[in-house]
Design a protein around this motif. Structure first.
Motif, short mmCIF file in Angstrom:
data_model
loop_
_atom_site.label_atom_id
_atom_site.label_comp_id
_atom_site.label_asym_id
_atom_site.label_seq_id
_atom_site.Cartn_x
_atom_site.Cartn_y
_atom_site.Cartn_z
N ARG A 19 -2.37 -6.48 -9.09
CA ARG A 19 -2.22 -7.62 -8.16
C ARG A 19 -2.64 -8.94 -8.80
O ARG A 19 -3.56 -9.00 -9.60
CB ARG A 19 -3.00 -7.43 -6.86
N LYS B 192 1.35 2.25 -6.96
CA LYS B 192 0.97 1.22 -7.95
C LYS B 192 -0.17 1.68 -8.86
O LYS B 192 -0.10 1.50 -10.07
CB LYS B 192 0.60 -0.04 -7.17
N TYR C 221 0.55 -11.80 1.11
CA TYR C 221 -0.40 -11.42 2.16
C TYR C 221 -0.93 -12.63 2.94
O TYR C 221 -1.04 -12.58 4.16
CB TYR C 221 -1.59 -10.64 1.58
N GLN C 222 -1.32 -13.70 2.21
CA GLN C 222 -1.93 -14.82 2.92
C GLN C 222 -0.87 -15.80 3.46
O GLN C 222 -0.89 -16.12 4.64
CB GLN C 222 -2.95 -15.54 2.03
N THR D 72 -1.14 -13.04 -3.13
CA THR D 72 -1.64 -14.11 -2.25
C THR D 72 -0.49 -14.74 -1.48
O THR D 72 -0.60 -15.02 -0.28
CB THR D 72 -2.40 -15.17 -3.07
N ASP E 290 0.85 -1.19 0.00
CA ASP E 290 0.00 0.00 0.00
C ASP E 290 0.89 1.24 0.00
O ASP E 290 1.87 1.28 0.71
CB ASP E 290 -0.87 0.00 1.26
N LEU F 239 -7.19 -5.01 5.09
CA LEU F 239 -5.79 -5.47 5.10
C LEU F 239 -4.82 -4.30 5.28
O LEU F 239 -3.77 -4.44 5.92
CB LEU F 239 -5.48 -6.27 3.84
N ARG G 185 -15.01 -9.40 -3.16
CA ARG G 185 -14.24 -8.26 -2.66
C ARG G 185 -14.88 -7.66 -1.40
O ARG G 185 -14.20 -7.33 -0.44
CB ARG G 185 -14.10 -7.19 -3.75
N ASN H 151 -8.59 -0.27 3.54
CA ASN H 151 -9.37 -1.50 3.63
C ASN H 151 -8.89 -2.35 4.81
O ASN H 151 -7.94 -2.00 5.51
CB ASN H 151 -9.33 -2.26 2.29
N PHE I 145 -9.71 -15.35 -1.89
CA PHE I 145 -8.87 -14.69 -2.90
C PHE I 145 -8.66 -15.60 -4.11
O PHE I 145 -8.66 -15.14 -5.26
CB PHE I 145 -7.51 -14.27 -2.30
N ARG J 87 -9.75 -15.13 -8.00
CA ARG J 87 -8.77 -15.22 -9.11
C ARG J 87 -9.27 -16.16 -10.20
O ARG J 87 -9.21 -15.82 -11.38
CB ARG J 87 -7.41 -15.69 -8.58
#
Ligand code: TYD
Length: 209
Positions: free
Chosen positions: A96, A17, A104-105, A101, A13, A160, A51, A158, A70, A74
């Motif tokens: 992204r 981007k 972040y995950q 994934t 973030d 995240l 989302r 958001n 996610f 995708r």
């Protein structure tokens, strides 16, 4: 007809981007290319619902659930948006993709990074991997400074974005590892530079495609 190219943009973030992605799309169009600009999560009718489930903050999914949602987004995005565009010869520029994934995950949420999960991430791509990934590299500290100034400007973070610094540090480290492990595909750009300088770097890389 030649199959199009998939270019993905990654970065934490505040890395600029969104701006760079738009400038890149404009530049490709100016070269006469047929371009589709898209994003994850959420750029399909079903994805829009996913989302909301993922990012609105209305729900707090378990780490496993978050990963699966996610991936669901995708697969839907690839099958209904990305693949048809590539098959029609378009250049697809996506904000992204799978690297997010992983970062972040798997890294951020500390899910075990094993072959089974890697295979699942691959499976959700439905056979469509990026031809090039642009990683806008900005340290967590610099990103935090930019985000702070943005939030006073009214932009809403958001679910995240609101994670702790340690989470963002793991995400950053993961992108760094991904880039080192995939130097052919993933290109690191110094996002601390000014907007113009970053865009010049991106243009130079795109020549290789
Ligand atoms: P978004 O509001 O689209 O903007 P940005 O990409 O500029 O942050 O945020 C999408 C969020 O979803 C972002 O916080 C990263 C997160 N994300 C994941 O955690 N995993 C994923 O696989 C993807 C695609 C995104």
């Amino acid at each position: 007809m030649n199959r199009g190219k998939l270019i993905t943009f990654e970065g934490g973030d505040g890395s600029g981007k969104t701006t760079q992605l738009s400038l890149t799309v404009d530049a490709l169009k100016a070269q006469g290319k047929d371009v589709l600009q898209t994003f994850e999560p959420g750029d399909s009718p079903l994805g829009k619902e996913l989302r909301h489930l993922l990012l609105s903050g209305e729900y707090i999914p378990a780490a496993q659930t978050e990963l699966l949602l996610f991936l669901a987004d995708r697969a839907q995005h690839v099958q209904t948006v990305i693949r048809p565009a590539l098959d029609a010869g378009k250049w697809v520029v996506c904000d992204r993709y799978t690297d997010s994934t992983l970062a972040y995950q798997l890294a951020g949420r500390k899910l075990e990074d094993n072959q089974q999960l890697r295979d699942m991430l691959k499976w959700a791509e439905c056979g469509v991997s990026p031809d090039m990934t642009i990683w806008l590299d900005l340290s967590v500290q610099d990103a935090a400074l930019r985000m702070a100034s943005r939030q006073t400007g009214g932009e809403v973070a958001n679910r995240l974005d609101n994670e702790k610094t340690a989470f963002h540090q793991s995400v950053y480290q993961a992108f760094d590892n991904i880039q080192r492990e995939n130097t052919e595909r993933v290109k690191r750009i110094n996002a601390k530079q000014g907007i113009q300088a970053v865009q010049i770097d991106i243009q130079a890389l795109l020549q290789n495609l």
